[in-house]
Design a protein around this motif. Structure first.
Motif, PDB file in Angstrom:
ATOM      1  N   LEU A   1     -66.170  -5.874  53.046  1.00 29.98           N
ATOM      2  CA  LEU A   1     -65.800  -7.165  53.626  1.00 29.98           C
ATOM      3  C   LEU A   1     -67.029  -8.056  53.721  1.00 29.98           C
ATOM      4  O   LEU A   1     -68.026  -7.695  54.359  1.00 29.98           O
ATOM      5  N   TYR A   2     -66.955  -9.220  53.073  1.00 26.37           N
ATOM      6  CA  TYR A   2     -68.078 -10.155  53.037  1.00 26.37           C
ATOM      7  C   TYR A   2     -67.639 -11.537  53.529  1.00 26.37           C
ATOM      8  O   TYR A   2     -66.454 -11.877  53.541  1.00 26.37           O
TER       9      TYR A   2
ATOM     10  N   TRP B   1     -63.048  -0.739  53.399  1.00 26.52           N
ATOM     11  CA  TRP B   1     -62.390  -1.299  52.213  1.00 26.52           C
ATOM     12  C   TRP B   1     -61.217  -2.153  52.675  1.00 26.52           C
ATOM     13  O   TRP B   1     -60.172  -1.645  53.043  1.00 26.52           O
ATOM     14  N   PRO B   2     -61.364  -3.493  52.659  1.00 28.84           N
ATOM     15  CA  PRO B   2     -60.318  -4.358  53.223  1.00 28.84           C
ATOM     16  C   PRO B   2     -59.345  -4.861  52.158  1.00 28.84           C
ATOM     17  O   PRO B   2     -59.746  -5.319  51.089  1.00 28.84           O
ATOM     18  N   VAL B   3     -58.062  -4.754  52.430  1.00 34.89           N
ATOM     19  CA  VAL B   3     -57.042  -5.363  51.578  1.00 34.89           C
ATOM     20  C   VAL B   3     -56.095  -6.166  52.470  1.00 34.89           C
ATOM     21  O   VAL B   3     -56.010  -5.936  53.670  1.00 34.89           O
TER      22      VAL B   3
ATOM     23  N   SER C   1     -55.873  -4.556  56.237  1.00 42.17           N
ATOM     24  CA  SER C   1     -55.497  -3.163  56.084  1.00 42.17           C
ATOM     25  C   SER C   1     -56.721  -2.415  55.577  1.00 42.17           C
ATOM     26  O   SER C   1     -57.324  -2.807  54.579  1.00 42.17           O
ATOM     27  N   ASN C   2     -57.097  -1.361  56.292  1.00 42.14           N
ATOM     28  CA  ASN C   2     -58.305  -0.610  55.974  1.00 42.14           C
ATOM     29  C   ASN C   2     -57.949   0.524  55.014  1.00 42.14           C
ATOM     30  O   ASN C   2     -57.391   1.546  55.411  1.00 42.14           O
TER      31      ASN C   2
ATOM     32  N   GLY D   1     -55.505   2.365  58.174  1.00 43.36           N
ATOM     33  CA  GLY D   1     -55.038   1.735  59.402  1.00 43.36           C
ATOM     34  C   GLY D   1     -55.105   0.223  59.312  1.00 43.36           C
ATOM     35  O   GLY D   1     -55.648  -0.351  58.358  1.00 43.36           O
ATOM     36  N   LEU D   2     -54.546  -0.431  60.322  1.00 47.62           N
ATOM     37  CA  LEU D   2     -54.571  -1.885  60.440  1.00 47.62           C
ATOM     38  C   LEU D   2     -55.672  -2.247  61.421  1.00 47.62           C
ATOM     39  O   LEU D   2     -55.687  -1.757  62.559  1.00 47.62           O
TER      40      LEU D   2
END
Length: 415
Positions: free
Chosen positions: A200-201, A217-219, A231-232, A237-238
Motif C-alpha cells: 500500500l502506497y 497486500w491491499p485489494v 481487503s488484506n 481479512g478486511l
C-alpha cells in the motif's frame, strides 16, 4: 475525486428523553446539540428513558422540517417504533437533502403508556456533511485502473509495465508518476493511494512524496476521508488504516471481496460464507448477511446494491440483480449472464456473456438495454465521465486498454 456519498447506511444518535406530566403544551422547543452525518440515508434513533405508547410514535408526533419553526415538513419520512423505548426516523426515497440544514422535532404528542407527555418538546438541527471518496465503487470493483480528478485522468499504463501515469482528460500530457506496478487507484486531496507491487502506497499527484503505508497486500482499496479500507490478501481479512499510515485495524476476519465503502457501512462478498453478500459498519459492528446466494461484482449506489448472482458455471458472472441495502426488494434486472458491472450515473455498464462478452449498458431499473461495442471478452470496465475504459483480456505483459464514448462512438486504443 470527490463524491458525495450516496450511499445507504444506518447510524444511531441517542436522544434521551425525560417524561413528566406537564398540563399545558410546550410553547417552545428545547434545543438539542446539532448533529451531522456524511450519510444521506442516515436513520436517526431516538431513545426514551421509559416505555412509551408505541401508537403515539408516528409522523404526527415526530417529524423533520426544512425550517426551524417546523412548518415545512418533509414528506416521505418513515417514523417507526422499534420497541417501546426506541423510535427510528428514516429519510425519504433519495435520502436527506444534501447541503441543507434540517430540523428533527419530537413533540409532546409522544405519550407514555400512562398517557403522560414529554416534559419538553425537542428540536435538533442536523445536516449532511460532504465526504471525499477516492474513486467510484464501480471502478474499485474493476481493479481501479482509472481515476478522474479534476482535469486529469490517473491510470495504469499497460504499455509501460502497468506503471502509474496521468494525462489530461483530452488525452494529452502523458506523465509517468512512478515505476510501481499500480492498481486500485484512489485520489483524495493531493494524494494518490494505490496498490504498488502488492504493497500500500501513496504519492502526490505531481509524483513527489512516494511513501509506503503498509506491507500488507491491499485489494479493493477504498479511500474515504482520512481512512483507507481494503481487503488484506496477505492476512485474509478486511482492514482499515489512516491515510498517514497509522492505526492499522482489522475490521473483520475472513476473505472479503468486491469491497464497497459507503458512508459508515462496508458491503462485501464473504468467501467464508459461500461468497454471500454482507455488510458491516466501518467500526466493525453490525455485521449482517444480506442474501443467501453467491454474489459478485458488487456496486452500492444510493440505497441499492447491484450484483451478479453467480452462475455455477462461472467464477464471477451471473444474472444481474439489485437489492436494497437492508436486504429487501430483491429484483432481477437481466436474464443474461453478465459480469464486470460498473454502475455510473443512470447506467449499468457490463460485459454480456450471452453475446461473447461484448460491452452493454442498461438503465438502473433494467430498461433500455443497449450494446455499446463489438469487442468480445470485455472486462475490467472503468468509467470516467462519459468515457468507458476496458480491456479484452486479463493477463501479464501488454494488454491493450480501449476507450469508447458511453454512446458507443469514438472507440480507440487508449494505451
Amino acid at each position: 475525486m470527490k463524491r458525495k456519498s450516496g450511499i445507504i447506511i444506518v447510524l444511531s444518535l441517542l436522544l434521551t428523553m425525560a417524561c413528566m406530566v406537564v398540563p399545558p403544551p410546550a410553547l417552545a422547543w428545547e434545543e438539542w446539540p446539532a448533529a451531522s452525518t456524511d450519510d444521506p440515508n442516515h436513520t436517526w434513533t431516538v431513545v426514551f428513558k421509559q416505555a412509551m405508547n408505541m401508537s403515539t410514535i408516528n409522523n404526527q408526533s415526530i417529524y423533520v422540517s426544512s425550517d426551524s419553526s417546523g412548518t415545512k415538513r418533509i414528506d416521505g419520512i418513515t417514523i417507526k417504533a422499534s420497541d417501546s423505548t426506541h423510535a427510528q426516523v428514516s429519510p425519504p426515497t433519495g435520502g436527506w437533502s444534501k447541503d441543507a440544514t434540517l430540523y428533527l422535532f419530537i413533540s409532546q404528542k409522544v405519550l407514555t403508556n400512562e398517557g403522560t407527555p414529554l416534559k419538553d418538546a425537542v428540536r435538533m438541527t442536523f445536516s449532511i456533511k460532504q465526504i471525499e471518496y477516492g474513486n467510484t465503487v464501480g471502478n474499485i470493483t474493476n481493479d481501479g485502473n482509472v481515476c478522474k480528478n479534476g482535469d486529469w485522468i490517473y491510470f495504469t499504463n499497460t504499455t509501460d509495465d502497468y506503471k502509474l501515469y496521468k494525462s489530461h482528460s483530452d488525452g494529452s500530457g502523458w506523465t509517468k508518476l512512478c515505476d510501481d506496478n499500480a492498481s486500485d487507484i484512489n485520489i483524495v486531496g493531493d494524494w494518490i493511494y494505490y496498490n504498488g507491487n502488492n504493497d500500500l502506497y501513496k504519492i502526490k499527484t505531481d509524483g513527489s512524496g512516494r511513501t509506503k503505508l503498509s506491507k500488507d497486500w491491499p485489494v479493493y482499496i477504498n479511500v474515504v476521508g482520512d481512512w483507507i479500507y481494503f481487503s488484506n490478501f496477505d492476512k485474509d481479512g478486511l482492514y482499515k488504516i489512516k491515510t498517514d499510515g497509522s492505526a492499522l485495524t482489522m475490521i473483520n476476519d475472513g476473505s472479503s471481496y468486491f469491497v464497497n465503502v459507503v458512508g459508515d457501512w462496508i458491503y462485501y462478498q464473504s468467501k467464508n460464507d459461500g461468497y454471500k453478500l454482507y455488510k458491516i459498519r466501518t467500526d466493525g459492528s453490525g455485521k449482517t448477511k444480506l442474501n443467501d446466494e453467491r454474489s459478485a461484482c458488487i456496486n452500492v449506489i444510493d440505497d441499492w446494491i447491484y450484483y451478479c448472482s453467480v452462475n455455477k458455471n462461472y467464477l464471477y458472472s451471473g444474472q444481474l440483480y439489485r437489492i436494497r441495502t437492508d436486504g429487501t426488494e430483491k429484483t432481477k434486472l437481466s436474464e443474461e449472464i453478465v459480469g464486470y458491472l460498473n454502475v455510473s450515473g443512470d447506467w449499468i455498464y457490463y460485459s454480456n456473456l450471452g453475446d461473447k462478452g461484448k460491452l452493454y449498458k442498461m438503465l438502473k431499473d433494467g430498461r433500455n438495454r443497449t450494446k455499446v461495442n463489438s469487442d468480445d471478452n470485455t472486462c475490467l470496465i472503468n468509467v470516467a465521465d462519459d468515457w468507458v475504459y476496458y480491456r479484452t483480456k486479463i493477463g501479464c505483459g501488454y494488454v491493450p486498454v480501449y476507450i469508447i464514448n458511453s454512446d458507443g462512438s469514438n472507440r480507440a486504443v487508449f494505451n
